[in-house]
Design an enzyme around this catalytic site. Structure first.
Site, PDB file in Angstrom:
ATOM      1  N   HIS A  67      41.874 -21.815-125.299  1.00  0.00           N
ATOM      2  CA  HIS A  67      41.180 -22.890-124.579  1.00  0.00           C
ATOM      3  C   HIS A  67      41.171 -24.153-125.441  1.00  0.00           C
ATOM      4  CE1 HIS A  67      38.025 -25.178-122.586  1.00  0.00           C
ATOM      5  NE2 HIS A  67      38.214 -24.394-121.531  1.00  0.00           N
ATOM      6  N   GLU A  80      45.122 -26.887-118.192  1.00  0.00           N
ATOM      7  CA  GLU A  80      43.834 -27.577-118.265  1.00  0.00           C
ATOM      8  C   GLU A  80      43.987 -28.884-119.044  1.00  0.00           C
ATOM      9  OE1 GLU A  80      40.291 -24.811-117.483  1.00  0.00           O
ATOM     10  OE2 GLU A  80      40.604 -24.955-119.639  1.00  0.00           O
TER      11      GLU A  80
END
Ligand code: PGA
Length: 226
Positions: free
Chosen positions: A102, A151
């Site tokens: 992430h 993302e």
């Protein structure tokens, strides 16, 4: 199959997690359409909770088809003298998925590609499916990864979600293998979800802020219906 992945990050207490799971379960219990979608493999829900809550949540969703738990990270080590680490081996009987790489981990915890690669290897060797987050073209895509979450950093937690066209353009540039599950994440909410589901190009969503409220998360799933 459409994926709806909740990423609670470090934003929730144990009590809130338990209340969330009760409320969300009630929502599903009252929605026969969603139950059919889950039973027919149309929808898969993955709840990525902080490590200590995974064990609390395990029994709540145990008997529901297509609802799984995931971690938000995993150790690059198999086992040993690594104080503080949570390994794939510890989690393998509890989770099916793990978010790896992430942007917040790359940024705040200085995770580099080599570490991310080792985390992916650990997940895969313990039957945990990695959900690899990439910020764009520069981040490496490990060959074992079947689920990619695109993302863009500017869209994560900012309210500035990328539009469908931009996301599809990135997907093309990534030249993913045909069977790759392509997820978008970045400020997805109940109001904009519909704009992403017009084409079949996006296989699911990684949802941060809007997943903290079980009703809002549920509403995203409902609003995604065509
Ligand atoms: P957001 O977070 O939905 O709050 O933008 C997404 C994520 O970080 O996975």
């Amino acid at each position: 199959m459409k994926y709806f992945i909740a990423n609670w990050k470090a934003r929730i207490t144990a009590d809130q997690a338990l209340n969330w799971s009760k409320e969300f379960s009630d929502k599903i219990g009252a929605d026969t359409v969603l139950q059919t979608e889950l039973n027919n493999d149309k929808i898969r829900i993955i709840i990525c909770a902080p490590y200590p809550f995974l064990f609390l949540l395990k029994n709540r969703f145990n008997n529901r088809k297509n609802i799984f738990l995931g971690s938000q990270d995993i150790s690059p080590f198999d086992e040993g003298a690594y104080t503080g680490e949570v390994t794939a081996k510890m989690l393998q009987s509890t989770i099916h998925y793990s978010i790896i790489g992430h942007s917040e981990r790359r940024h705040f915890f200085h995770e580099i590609e080599e570490t991310i690669g080792r985390k992916i290897d650990q997940a895969c060797s313990h039957d945990i499916e990695p959900i690899l987050c990439i910020r764009g073209l520069k981040d490496k895509i490990h060959p074992a990864v079947k689920i990619i979450a695109y993302e863009p950093v500017d869209a994560v937690g900012t309210g500035n979600n990328e539009n469908l066209q931009q996301v599809i353009e990135m997907k093309k540039k990534l030249k993913l293998a045909a069977n790759t599950v392509f997820i978008y994440g970045g400020s997805v909410d109940p109001a904009d979800i519909k704009s992403y589901t017009a084409t079949g190009e996006i296989n699911g969503f990684l949802i941060g802020n809007a997943s903290l409220d079980p009703v809002e998360f549920y509403q995203i799933i409902v609003n995604s219906r065509s």
